[in-house]
Design an enzyme around this catalytic site. Structure first.
Site, PDB file in Angstrom:
ATOM      1  CE  LYS A  68      -4.150   1.764   2.646  1.00 39.71           C
ATOM      2  NZ  LYS A  68      -4.921   1.514   3.826  1.00 39.71           N
ATOM      3  CB  SER A 143      -8.613   3.175   2.805  1.00 35.13           C
ATOM      4  OG  SER A 143      -7.476   2.466   3.769  1.00 35.13           O
ATOM      5  CB  SER A 167      -8.635   0.087   5.331  1.00 34.83           C
ATOM      6  OG  SER A 167      -9.534   1.083   5.575  1.00 34.83           O
TER       7      SER A 167
HETATM    8  N1  GLN Z   1     -13.568   3.460   6.112  1.00 38.24           N
HETATM    9  C1  GLN Z   1     -12.941   3.806   7.674  1.00 38.24           C
HETATM   10  C2  GLN Z   1     -12.544   5.234   7.361  1.00 38.24           C
HETATM   11  O1  GLN Z   1     -12.789   5.733   6.434  1.00 38.24           O
HETATM   12  C3  GLN Z   1     -11.935   2.874   7.729  1.00 38.24           C
HETATM   13  C4  GLN Z   1     -10.685   3.245   7.158  1.00 38.24           C
HETATM   14  C5  GLN Z   1      -9.474   2.352   7.617  1.00 38.24           C
HETATM   15  O2  GLN Z   1      -9.605   1.387   8.023  1.00 38.24           O
HETATM   16  N2  GLN Z   1      -8.297   3.083   7.223  1.00 38.24           N
HETATM   17  O3  GLN Z   1     -11.950   5.671   8.213  1.00 38.24           O
END
Ligand code: GLN
Length: 474
Positions: A68, A143, A167
């Site tokens: 990532k 994400s 995410s």
């Molecule tokens: N969707 C969640 C957020 O927007 C989790 C994101 C994540 O786990 N990085 O914060």
């Protein structure tokens, strides 16, 4: 070569070790696929040229890994999906990535993500959205959507990502692959561009559960550069379990009812039947504070983010706005132009929640809710070995379907955020299709139960025998 690219990473490593597969051929095969990717899963792919020298006797035997974007990689763009880090090439590499390369997995590519890991669809990337390999009109989740799409499409054998509230697990579910978020502290955060430091946790995207164990085993460990890292109590064993005899599964009523799509619930019920057939007991129970997890998360995570993101001022990293009048104008213009809408929303929410006079009412209360959620899980472990839920309430949705409605987007993490707040491990495995799209099944366990969790997931995976993923088609 396409034959070798359809192997799991563990199988490819075994062939390399046996001298039946040339690691440089595997490298070139994946590099070419990654370079030809049509899903915008990557923001950087290793340049064409000689394959990196690898030691076939190393634990990961030369099987390359996609990483990532928010993991710092020395001399390689590390932009966390943000324009404000455009062109940033860190002078050092994240510990987790160092460990993987040290274990024999060369860096294949950097994957696309929501900006600073804020999102559930990878539509918040400054480098354009990633598309779901099952249906390019749909999102891969987020994400870490780039990592999930890369593994699902078969252009990377495996990948790593981060999970702050879901995410890893949610995009793994939406892409029909395995996603593991380990216990908070199992993997070093050193060199991970921070979103919410008390929640951020690195983990794996793989074709199967065995690969997840192999990859986690190589990246986990205490790190003197991250004082919150503790590593795992012992080595990760490759899972081998084929039954669930004696395993007690708890099904929280709060996370398995309202708000979950019927097709997702139907797949969930079928998997519970499989678990029973394998010998598990399955019992409903209550996680009474779980419905408040999202509200607590959306105070705690933005609060920490507003503090972590204060460092992007145009002085040190990446992007700086042109044509500014003075220092203050340089800060404000850089942040105005460098951050996207969702990131600005979170900075405002977090700054407000932390401001004097509101701290107790918002941040302080959210922390109390977090403790109650942790206590709910602790009580659950007295009766159950694992908690089972659907990973995400829906299958992959169409691009643009939720971008105008942040609350609808936040609901994606309804079933994953409670585990993040409690710091416990969770794994998502594919457990069938709904409307032709993959569904994920989440198993969560007590802190540091990774070996048992992987074993249970492995038994379920064998029995479910999910065979539809695009990577199998090559
Ligand atoms: N969707 C969640 C957020 O927007 C989790 C994101 C994540 O786990 N990085 O914060």
């Amino acid at each position: 070569m396409s034959d070798a690219l359809s192997l799991t990473a563990a199988a490819a490593a075994a062939r390399i070790r046996a001298g039946e597969l040339d690691p440089s051929e595997l490298w070139h095969g994946y590099r070419e696929r990654a370079a030809a990717d049509r899903h915008n899963a990557y923001v950087w792919v290793a340049p064409d040229g000689d394959a990196p020298g690898v030691d076939p006797a190393a634990p990961l035997a030369g099987v390359p890994v996609a990483v990532k974007d928010l993991f710092c990689t020395e001399g390689v763009p590390s932009q966390a999906g943000s324009k404000i880090l455009e062109g940033y090439r860190p002078p050092y590499t994240a510990t987790s990535v160092e460990r993987l390369t040290g274990a024999g997995a060369p860096l294949l590519a950097k994957t696309n993500q929501d900006e600073f890991a804020m999102g559930s669809s990878t539509e918040n990337s400054a480098y354009g959205p990633t598309l779901n390999p099952w249906d390019p009109a749909r999102v891969p989740g987020g994400s870490s959507g780039g990592s999930a799409a890369a593994v699902a499409a078969g252009s990377a054998p495996w990948a790593i990502g981060t999970d702050t509230g879901g995410s890893i697990r949610q995009p793994a579910a939406l892409c029909g692959i395995v996603g593991l978020k380990p216990t908070y502290g199992a993997v070093s955060r050193y060199g991970m561009i921070a979103f919410a430091s008390s929640l951020d946790q690195a983990g794996t995207f793989t074709r199967d559960v065995t690969d997840a164990a192999l990859l986690l085993g190589a990246m986990a460990g205490k790190d003197p550069c991250d004082s919150t890292s503790v590593g795992l109590p012992g080595p990760i064993e490759l899972p081998s379990r084929a039954d669930l005899r004696g395993v007690r599964l708890g099904v929280p009523e709060e996370l398995t009812g309202e708000g979950i799509e019927p097709g997702v619930l139907a797949a969930f019920e079928r998997t519970l039947d499989v678990a029973r057939e394998l010998g598990a007991t399955v019992e409903p129970f209550r996680l009474p504070h779980a419905p408040h997890a999202l509200a607590a998360y959306y105070l705690i995570a933005p609060a920490e983010a507003s503090s972590n993101l204060a460092r992007y001022d145009g002085v040190r990293y990446g992007f700086r706005a042109d044509g500014v009048r003075d220092l203050l104008h340089m800060y404000t213009e850089t942040r105005e132009q460098g951050f996207g809408r969702e990131v600005k929303r979170r900075i405002m929410l977090g700054t407000y929640a932390l401001s004097s006079g509101y701290y107790d009412a918002y941040y302080g209360r959210a922390q109390k809710v977090r403790t109650l959620i942790s206590d709910d899980f602790k009580a659950a472990w007295e009766r159950f070995d694992f908690v089972a839920t659907p990973t995400a309430p829906t299958v992959a949705f169409e691009l643009g379907a939720k971008t105008a409605d942040p609350l609808a987007m936040y609901l994606n993490d309804f079933c994953t955020v409670p585990m993040s707040l409690a710091g416990i491990p969770g794994i998502s495995i594919p457990n069938g299709l709904s409307d032709g799209l993959p569904v994920g099944f989440q198993l969560a366990g007590p802190a540091f139960s990774e070996n048992a969790l992987l074993d249970a997931a492995c038994a379920l995976e064998r029995a479910i025998d999910f065979r539809d993923a695009p990577w199998r088609r090559g």
